[in-house]
Motif scaffolding. Structure first.
Motif, PDB file in Angstrom:
ATOM      1  N   ARG A 325       1.510 -14.840  42.090  1.00  0.00           N
ATOM      2  CA  ARG A 325       1.191 -14.857  43.521  1.00  0.00           C
ATOM      3  C   ARG A 325       0.395 -16.099  43.909  1.00  0.00           C
ATOM      4  O   ARG A 325       0.294 -16.425  45.104  1.00  0.00           O
ATOM      5  CB  ARG A 325       0.403 -13.604  43.893  1.00  0.00           C
ATOM      6  CG  ARG A 325      -0.998 -13.531  43.313  1.00  0.00           C
ATOM      7  CD  ARG A 325      -1.701 -12.254  43.749  1.00  0.00           C
ATOM      8  NE  ARG A 325      -3.094 -12.198  43.338  1.00  0.00           N
ATOM      9  CZ  ARG A 325      -3.516 -11.721  42.185  1.00  0.00           C
ATOM     10  NH1 ARG A 325      -2.628 -11.259  41.316  1.00  0.00           N
ATOM     11  NH2 ARG A 325      -4.798 -11.692  41.881  1.00  0.00           N
ATOM     12  N   ARG A 326      -0.179 -16.793  42.933  1.00  0.00           N
ATOM     13  CA  ARG A 326      -0.963 -17.991  43.217  1.00  0.00           C
ATOM     14  C   ARG A 326      -0.102 -19.256  43.274  1.00  0.00           C
ATOM     15  O   ARG A 326      -0.626 -20.344  43.520  1.00  0.00           O
ATOM     16  CB  ARG A 326      -2.054 -18.165  42.153  1.00  0.00           C
ATOM     17  CG  ARG A 326      -3.018 -16.987  42.086  1.00  0.00           C
ATOM     18  CD  ARG A 326      -4.144 -17.238  41.100  1.00  0.00           C
ATOM     19  NE  ARG A 326      -5.022 -16.091  40.983  1.00  0.00           N
ATOM     20  CZ  ARG A 326      -6.020 -15.815  41.814  1.00  0.00           C
ATOM     21  NH1 ARG A 326      -6.258 -16.627  42.839  1.00  0.00           N
ATOM     22  NH2 ARG A 326      -6.773 -14.751  41.630  1.00  0.00           N
ATOM     23  N   LEU A 327       1.183 -19.110  43.033  1.00  0.00           N
ATOM     24  CA  LEU A 327       2.066 -20.271  43.146  1.00  0.00           C
ATOM     25  C   LEU A 327       2.111 -20.742  44.594  1.00  0.00           C
ATOM     26  O   LEU A 327       1.916 -19.942  45.519  1.00  0.00           O
ATOM     27  CB  LEU A 327       3.474 -19.910  42.663  1.00  0.00           C
ATOM     28  CG  LEU A 327       3.610 -19.638  41.157  1.00  0.00           C
ATOM     29  CD1 LEU A 327       4.992 -19.082  40.841  1.00  0.00           C
ATOM     30  CD2 LEU A 327       3.343 -20.905  40.357  1.00  0.00           C
ATOM     31  N   PRO A 328       2.359 -22.021  44.838  1.00  0.00           N
ATOM     32  CA  PRO A 328       2.365 -22.540  46.216  1.00  0.00           C
ATOM     33  C   PRO A 328       3.296 -21.746  47.122  1.00  0.00           C
ATOM     34  O   PRO A 328       4.415 -21.387  46.728  1.00  0.00           O
ATOM     35  CB  PRO A 328       2.867 -23.981  46.037  1.00  0.00           C
ATOM     36  CG  PRO A 328       2.496 -24.338  44.636  1.00  0.00           C
ATOM     37  CD  PRO A 328       2.629 -23.074  43.844  1.00  0.00           C
ATOM     38  N   ALA A 329       2.824 -21.464  48.337  1.00  0.00           N
ATOM     39  CA  ALA A 329       3.584 -20.632  49.267  1.00  0.00           C
ATOM     40  C   ALA A 329       4.919 -21.265  49.648  1.00  0.00           C
ATOM     41  O   ALA A 329       5.882 -20.558  49.965  1.00  0.00           O
ATOM     42  CB  ALA A 329       2.752 -20.373  50.524  1.00  0.00           C
ATOM     43  N   HIS A 330       5.005 -22.596  49.619  1.00  0.00           N
ATOM     44  CA  HIS A 330       6.243 -23.256  50.023  1.00  0.00           C
ATOM     45  C   HIS A 330       7.305 -23.230  48.917  1.00  0.00           C
ATOM     46  O   HIS A 330       8.447 -23.631  49.144  1.00  0.00           O
ATOM     47  CB  HIS A 330       5.963 -24.715  50.418  1.00  0.00           C
ATOM     48  CG  HIS A 330       5.478 -25.569  49.278  1.00  0.00           C
ATOM     49  ND1 HIS A 330       4.141 -25.693  48.974  1.00  0.00           N
ATOM     50  CD2 HIS A 330       6.151 -26.323  48.366  1.00  0.00           C
ATOM     51  CE1 HIS A 330       4.001 -26.500  47.926  1.00  0.00           C
ATOM     52  NE2 HIS A 330       5.208 -26.889  47.537  1.00  0.00           N
ATOM     53  N   TRP A 331       6.930 -22.754  47.731  1.00  0.00           N
ATOM     54  CA  TRP A 331       7.886 -22.690  46.629  1.00  0.00           C
ATOM     55  C   TRP A 331       8.686 -21.400  46.777  1.00  0.00           C
ATOM     56  O   TRP A 331       8.165 -20.313  46.567  1.00  0.00           O
ATOM     57  CB  TRP A 331       7.154 -22.740  45.299  1.00  0.00           C
ATOM     58  CG  TRP A 331       8.050 -22.989  44.125  1.00  0.00           C
ATOM     59  CD1 TRP A 331       9.375 -23.301  44.158  1.00  0.00           C
ATOM     60  CD2 TRP A 331       7.688 -22.940  42.745  1.00  0.00           C
ATOM     61  NE1 TRP A 331       9.868 -23.453  42.892  1.00  0.00           N
ATOM     62  CE2 TRP A 331       8.856 -23.243  42.004  1.00  0.00           C
ATOM     63  CE3 TRP A 331       6.503 -22.684  42.066  1.00  0.00           C
ATOM     64  CZ2 TRP A 331       8.863 -23.279  40.618  1.00  0.00           C
ATOM     65  CZ3 TRP A 331       6.513 -22.727  40.689  1.00  0.00           C
ATOM     66  CH2 TRP A 331       7.673 -23.023  39.969  1.00  0.00           C
ATOM     67  N   SER A 332       9.925 -21.506  47.154  1.00  0.00           N
ATOM     68  CA  SER A 332      10.740 -20.337  47.469  1.00  0.00           C
ATOM     69  C   SER A 332      10.989 -19.478  46.238  1.00  0.00           C
ATOM     70  O   SER A 332      10.879 -19.933  45.092  1.00  0.00           O
ATOM     71  CB  SER A 332      12.085 -20.773  48.058  1.00  0.00           C
ATOM     72  OG  SER A 332      12.880 -21.399  47.059  1.00  0.00           O
ATOM     73  N   GLN A 336      11.532 -20.506  42.307  1.00  0.00           N
ATOM     74  CA  GLN A 336      10.786 -19.927  41.193  1.00  0.00           C
ATOM     75  C   GLN A 336      11.730 -19.373  40.130  1.00  0.00           C
ATOM     76  O   GLN A 336      11.525 -19.575  38.929  1.00  0.00           O
ATOM     77  CB  GLN A 336       9.867 -18.823  41.708  1.00  0.00           C
ATOM     78  CG  GLN A 336       8.715 -19.319  42.561  1.00  0.00           C
ATOM     79  CD  GLN A 336       7.858 -18.185  43.081  1.00  0.00           C
ATOM     80  OE1 GLN A 336       7.733 -17.147  42.439  1.00  0.00           O
ATOM     81  NE2 GLN A 336       7.267 -18.370  44.254  1.00  0.00           N
TER      82      GLN A 336
END
Length: 476
Positions: A325-332, A336
């Motif tokens: 959940r801490r991955l960048p929000a813009h990374w779809s 992923q």
């Protein structure tokens, strides 16, 4: 995607309780699924089963899971997710207890198939319960990360628990424990809120029968095929299974109330998440299903150490699924899944170069890397399987994705058993050569799957395609 949620009066129930129970349900199913990997020799001896019996013991639960995941997801959406979670938990618990009491391989295998059907309802309905309890996209992303971690936790616990209890007393003990856990889950889940689609469709009986029997027949054929592909029973099961699945597609195209709307495959996100599920099953899961048997037969590594090797892959996946959940929000989600599959493939390639003198430590770097990526993959697939379908069909989305995963696993395990088989006499060197072939094939599956997911495009939601979601907050 926008979710329309309606609540009726009733006692407030924390979404955390729903998340905990649904995730524990998935852990229990995966423990049941993986336990035989660690104590298969004891189980075969205790049931008087031969090599063919061992194959069925290891594969039988996959048949129940693969055959009923899609159906269970749709029934949960239309008739109540909590209801079907409870039913699935009861079936899983009772069937597993029956297996613990079995004295012949036929009864044990039958109990495992039924337990798989119950587990299908637990997994599909459980993720649907989580989605309904967390309507906010951010909260749902965190919750599906926890659910993704439960997959790794179940895979980690199963072999270790089976091996420990088997060495302590009997191989049957782990199944008694799983059976009791299933019954306890059914009781605990009754306190969760009920949720279902606001637009319940008429039950598509032909579709349910065709998808269940067709999938079961194909999976049974793949299991029988490991004893010889030219045998009449193998050919019959595979041909009948394929014909039934073709009939399913024809019926669904013509039905006014299909169990699986084939138009979902026009959605790039739906295609992407199911390609990811198929590649996960046929890639890393298929390879890991072979690890325990290979290291024991070719390298003389004990069953206990083999179980710890499974942990080297599954434990990191628990951590990274929660941390995803801490991955960048813009990374779809598509991005992923694609990157995670590629890294999984790289981890698989790192276990090439094993020789007859290798120890368990030689496998650890590759398994750790694959495990880290698998956690991200599990979290993304859990989230995207729900997001890729209209609201009200979360159970169906979960069922479809997990069906792809278990079908992929069955296909992958079959391919691995063929490519890894020594061409001549069974020797340690021949088994090592077979291992290298299996690694290359399954790594290619992961890498091709990554490319397929990346090329499928972004998710598109058509206006007017969403259905309202009704959530009853009462616990009765």
């Amino acid at each position: 995607m926008i979710w329309s949620v309606h609540r009726t009066k009733g006692p407030a129930v924390s979404p955390r309780r729903t998340l905990a129970i649904a995730s524990l349900g998935t852990v229990t199913v995966l423990v049941a699924f993986t336990s035989p990997l660690a104590n298969i020799n004891q189980t075969v001896a205790g049931l008087g089963a031969g090599h063919r019996g061992a194959t069925w013991i290891l594969s039988s639960m996959s048949i129940g899971l693969g055959a009923f995941l899609l159906t269970a997801g749709r029934l949960a959406d239309d008739y109540g997710r909590r209801r079907w979670f409870v039913i699935g938990s009861l079936v899983l618990g009772l069937a597993t207890l029956l297996g613990a009491l079995s004295h012949d391989a036929t009864t044990f295998v039958a109990s495992r198939i039924v337990a798989g059907a119950g587990g299908a309802a637990v997994i599909a309905a459980g993720l649907g319960m989580i989605a309904a309890a967390h309507p906010d996209p951010g909260e749902r992303g965190r919750a599906t990360g926890v659910w993704g971690a439960s997959i790794g936790a179940g895979i980690a616990i199963g072999p270790l628990l089976g091996n420990y209890l088997g060495s302590l007393h009997s191989w049957r003990d782990v199944y008694v424990l799983i059976g009791v856990a299933g019954l306890a889950l059914a009781a605990a889940a009754r306190g969760c809120p009920e949720s279902r689609s606001a637009e319940r469709a008429r039950l598509d009986v032909p579709g349910v029968v065709l998808i269940a029997t067709g999938t079961a027949s194909v999976l049974a054929g793949l299991t029988e095929g490991r004893g010889g592909w030219g045998r009449p029973v193998t050919v019959l099961l595979l041909v009948v299974g394929v014909l039934l699945l073709v009939a399913f597609v024809v019926v669904e195209r013509r039905s006014t109330h299909p169990m699986l709307a084939l138009g979902l495959f026009a959605r790039p996100a739906f295609r992407a998440v199911n390609v990811a599920g198929l590649a996960t099953g046929a890639g890393i899961i298929a390879l890991m299903s072979y690890v325990s048997g290979f290291v024991g037969s070719a390298l003389g590594i004990s069953a206990t150490t083999a179980a710890w090797l499974m942990l080297a892959w599954s434990a990191p996946s628990v951590v990274t699924a929660v941390a995803a959940r801490r991955l960048p929000a813009h990374w779809s989600g598509r991005g992923q899944m694609a990157v995670a599959l590629a890294v999984v493939g790289l981890g698989q390639l790192l276990v090439l170069g094993v020789d007859t003198g290798s120890g368990a430590a030689r496998f650890v770097p590759g398994l750790l890397l694959a495990g880290v990526a698998t956690g991200v993959l599990n979290a993304a697939m859990g989230r995207e399987s729900v997001a890729s379908v209209p609201p009200g069909q979360a159970g169906l989305g979960s069922g479809a994705n997990n069906t792809a995963r278990y079908l992929g696993s069955a296909l992958g395990v079959t391919v691995v058993s063929v490519v890894a088989a020594p061409s001549g006499a069974i020797t340690a060197a021949g088994l090592v050569d077979g291992w290298h072939r299996a690694v290359v094939v399954t790594a290619l599956v992961s890498l091709v799957g990554a490319a397929g997911v990346a090329l499928l495009g972004e998710r598109v939601v058509r206006p007017g395609s969403e259905r309202a979601e009704t959530v009853r907050a009462d616990s009765g």
